[in-house]
Design a protein around this motif. Structure first.
Motif, PDB file in Angstrom:
ATOM      1  N   LEU A 120     -20.092  13.307 -20.493  1.00  0.00           N
ATOM      2  CA  LEU A 120     -20.623  12.025 -20.964  1.00  0.00           C
ATOM      3  C   LEU A 120     -19.956  11.618 -22.267  1.00  0.00           C
ATOM      4  CD1 LEU A 120     -22.809   9.695 -20.975  1.00  0.00           C
ATOM      5  CD2 LEU A 120     -24.194  11.248 -22.364  1.00  0.00           C
ATOM      6  N   HIS A 121     -19.562  10.358 -22.331  1.00  0.00           N
ATOM      7  CA  HIS A 121     -19.048   9.782 -23.575  1.00  0.00           C
ATOM      8  C   HIS A 121     -19.950   8.617 -23.955  1.00  0.00           C
ATOM      9  CE1 HIS A 121     -16.038   8.223 -26.500  1.00  0.00           C
ATOM     10  NE2 HIS A 121     -16.546   7.058 -26.133  1.00  0.00           N
ATOM     11  N   LEU A 122     -20.416   8.612 -25.198  1.00  0.00           N
ATOM     12  CA  LEU A 122     -21.156   7.446 -25.687  1.00  0.00           C
ATOM     13  C   LEU A 122     -20.902   7.277 -27.176  1.00  0.00           C
ATOM     14  CD1 LEU A 122     -23.937   8.180 -27.467  1.00  0.00           C
ATOM     15  CD2 LEU A 122     -24.832   8.715 -25.227  1.00  0.00           C
ATOM     16  N   GLU A 123     -21.043   6.048 -27.623  1.00  0.00           N
ATOM     17  CA  GLU A 123     -20.896   5.728 -29.039  1.00  0.00           C
ATOM     18  C   GLU A 123     -22.177   5.063 -29.514  1.00  0.00           C
ATOM     19  OE1 GLU A 123     -17.224   3.475 -29.396  1.00  0.00           O
ATOM     20  OE2 GLU A 123     -16.254   4.821 -27.951  1.00  0.00           O
ATOM     21  N   TRP A 124     -22.628   5.435 -30.702  1.00  0.00           N
ATOM     22  CA  TRP A 124     -23.866   4.880 -31.226  1.00  0.00           C
ATOM     23  C   TRP A 124     -23.742   4.663 -32.731  1.00  0.00           C
ATOM     24  CZ3 TRP A 124     -26.747   7.504 -34.949  1.00  0.00           C
ATOM     25  CH2 TRP A 124     -26.440   8.858 -35.138  1.00  0.00           C
ATOM     26  N   SER A 125     -24.616   3.831 -33.236  1.00  0.00           N
ATOM     27  CA  SER A 125     -24.627   3.548 -34.667  1.00  0.00           C
ATOM     28  C   SER A 125     -26.067   3.442 -35.138  1.00  0.00           C
ATOM     29  CB  SER A 125     -23.880   2.243 -34.969  1.00  0.00           C
ATOM     30  OG  SER A 125     -23.963   1.920 -36.349  1.00  0.00           O
ATOM     31  N   ALA A 126     -26.334   3.984 -36.322  1.00  0.00           N
ATOM     32  CA  ALA A 126     -27.669   3.880 -36.912  1.00  0.00           C
ATOM     33  C   ALA A 126     -27.938   2.421 -37.271  1.00  0.00           C
ATOM     34  CB  ALA A 126     -27.758   4.763 -38.156  1.00  0.00           C
ATOM     35  N   PRO A 127     -29.213   2.047 -37.472  1.00  0.00           N
ATOM     36  CA  PRO A 127     -29.534   0.666 -37.857  1.00  0.00           C
ATOM     37  C   PRO A 127     -28.765   0.216 -39.089  1.00  0.00           C
ATOM     38  CG  PRO A 127     -31.525   1.869 -37.295  1.00  0.00           C
ATOM     39  CD  PRO A 127     -30.422   2.877 -37.303  1.00  0.00           C
ATOM     40  N   ASP A 128     -28.420  -1.066 -39.108  1.00  0.00           N
ATOM     41  CA  ASP A 128     -27.653  -1.611 -40.230  1.00  0.00           C
ATOM     42  C   ASP A 128     -28.413  -1.495 -41.541  1.00  0.00           C
ATOM     43  OD1 ASP A 128     -25.604  -2.275 -38.501  1.00  0.00           O
ATOM     44  OD2 ASP A 128     -26.400  -4.270 -38.096  1.00  0.00           O
ATOM     45  N   ILE A 129     -29.720  -1.671 -41.475  1.00  0.00           N
ATOM     46  CA  ILE A 129     -30.559  -1.550 -42.667  1.00  0.00           C
ATOM     47  C   ILE A 129     -31.207  -0.168 -42.665  1.00  0.00           C
ATOM     48  CG2 ILE A 129     -32.551  -2.463 -43.906  1.00  0.00           C
ATOM     49  CD1 ILE A 129     -31.998  -5.174 -42.631  1.00  0.00           C
ATOM     50  N   ILE A 130     -30.942   0.609 -43.704  1.00  0.00           N
ATOM     51  CA  ILE A 130     -31.471   1.968 -43.793  1.00  0.00           C
ATOM     52  C   ILE A 130     -32.951   1.926 -44.150  1.00  0.00           C
ATOM     53  CG2 ILE A 130     -31.328   4.191 -44.972  1.00  0.00           C
ATOM     54  CD1 ILE A 130     -28.370   3.607 -45.472  1.00  0.00           C
ATOM     55  N   GLN A 131     -33.763   2.509 -43.288  1.00  0.00           N
ATOM     56  CA  GLN A 131     -35.204   2.590 -43.522  1.00  0.00           C
ATOM     57  C   GLN A 131     -35.703   3.966 -43.115  1.00  0.00           C
ATOM     58  OE1 GLN A 131     -36.740  -0.704 -41.178  1.00  0.00           O
ATOM     59  NE2 GLN A 131     -36.774  -2.071 -42.945  1.00  0.00           N
ATOM     60  N   GLY A 132     -36.702   4.457 -43.826  1.00  0.00           N
ATOM     61  CA  GLY A 132     -37.317   5.721 -43.477  1.00  0.00           C
ATOM     62  C   GLY A 132     -36.489   6.917 -43.907  1.00  0.00           C
ATOM     63  N   GLU A 133     -36.994   8.076 -43.546  1.00  0.00           N
ATOM     64  CA  GLU A 133     -36.305   9.325 -43.847  1.00  0.00           C
ATOM     65  C   GLU A 133     -36.670  10.362 -42.806  1.00  0.00           C
ATOM     66  OE1 GLU A 133     -39.611  11.000 -47.061  1.00  0.00           O
ATOM     67  OE2 GLU A 133     -37.630  10.375 -47.748  1.00  0.00           O
TER      68      GLU A 133
END
Length: 264
Positions: A120-133
């Motif tokens: 499996l190949h996939l690409e992902w990105s975290a939300p543009d606005i950093i929230q939470g921890e």
């Protein structure tokens, strides 16, 4: 009489030792012959194997292999359905830039097609606005056969339990390294999944395995899947066959693009 018995035993021991020595000599001679016979090969073509010839793979403009099954190329979600009922259309958001984003509250999505062992190949990105921890920051996950999760999480300068950070086999295997890039960059997962095997009575006869490469870095090296990746409690091992690939709605606006698989 005792002397005769003693003499007989001595003869037998001597004969046995002599026989063992002779067998050892024969074995050594056979090994020597094998080594000598190997040395006698002087023609390089004698060790060439021409068949079967590996199939030729080509690539499109997105670098997708010609034998891959494309699950998401940015066009639509026709390869996916809602995981709630396995029938309703997937309702995550598809953007003009050929990415898709989790639609919080809509639920997980899964492939229409079921798979066994795959690449499996996939690409992902975290939300543009950093929230939470911790687990509340950029959390999602990719599940194999709806049971075995490779964690997706914004683990860039974001501490959480080690067997729950990005690329962990959730609550089973800690990554060899944290190769997570900053949230404004895309992450790449290349995952080799070998499914577990079960006998006719439902007993597991062979564990599945994961190999995970994160942004070009080996982070899971052919690790054994202990069973289902449970949030609470130990792994379970229900018998099953092929199953869908599932992406998790954990309430965070995680983005995806360029997802494809190769069946193994």
């Amino acid at each position: 009489m005792k002397k005769l018995n003693y003499l007989f035993c001595l003869i037998m021991i001597t004969f046995s030792c002599k026989q063992k020595i002779e067998i050892t000599k024969v074995e050594k001679e056979e090994v020597t012959k094998d080594i000598q016979s190997e040395k006698e090969i002087t023609d390089p073509t004698a060790t060439e194997v021409w068949e079967p010839e590996p199939k030729v793979i080509s690539f499109n403009n997105n670098n997708v292999p010609s034998d891959a099954i494309v699950l998401f190329d940015g066009t639509d979600l026709k390869a996916w359905v809602s995981a709630k009922d396995s029938i309703s259309p997937a309702s995550w958001t598809v953007h003009p830039d050929k990415t898709m984003t989790v639609k919080p509250g809509s639920g997980d999505i899964q492939t229409k097609q079921n798979f066994g062992s795959i690449q499996l190949h996939l690409e992902w990105s975290a939300p543009d606005i950093i929230q939470g921890e911790g687990q509340g920051r950029g959390n999602s996950g990719v599940f194999f056969q709806n049971k075995y999760e490779v964690q997706i999480l914004d683990s860039y300068q974001n501490r959480t339990y080690a067997n729950g950070q990005a690329t962990s086999i959730y609550k089973q295997h800690i990554p060899l390294a944290n190769a997570t890039k900053a949230p404004d960059q895309w992450q790449t997962y290349d995952i080799i999944f070998h499914q577990p095997e079960f006998d006719g009575e439902g007993n597991k006869t062979k564990s599945g395995t994961f190999t995970v490469i994160h942004n070009g870095v080996l982070v899971q090296d052919h690790v054994e899947i202990l069973g289902t990746t449970e949030y609470i409690g130990p792994p379970k091992n229900p018998a099953h066959g092929k199953g869908p690939i599932k992406l998790q709605d954990h309430g965070n606006l995680v983005q995806y693009r360029n997802i494809w698989v190769r069946e193994l």
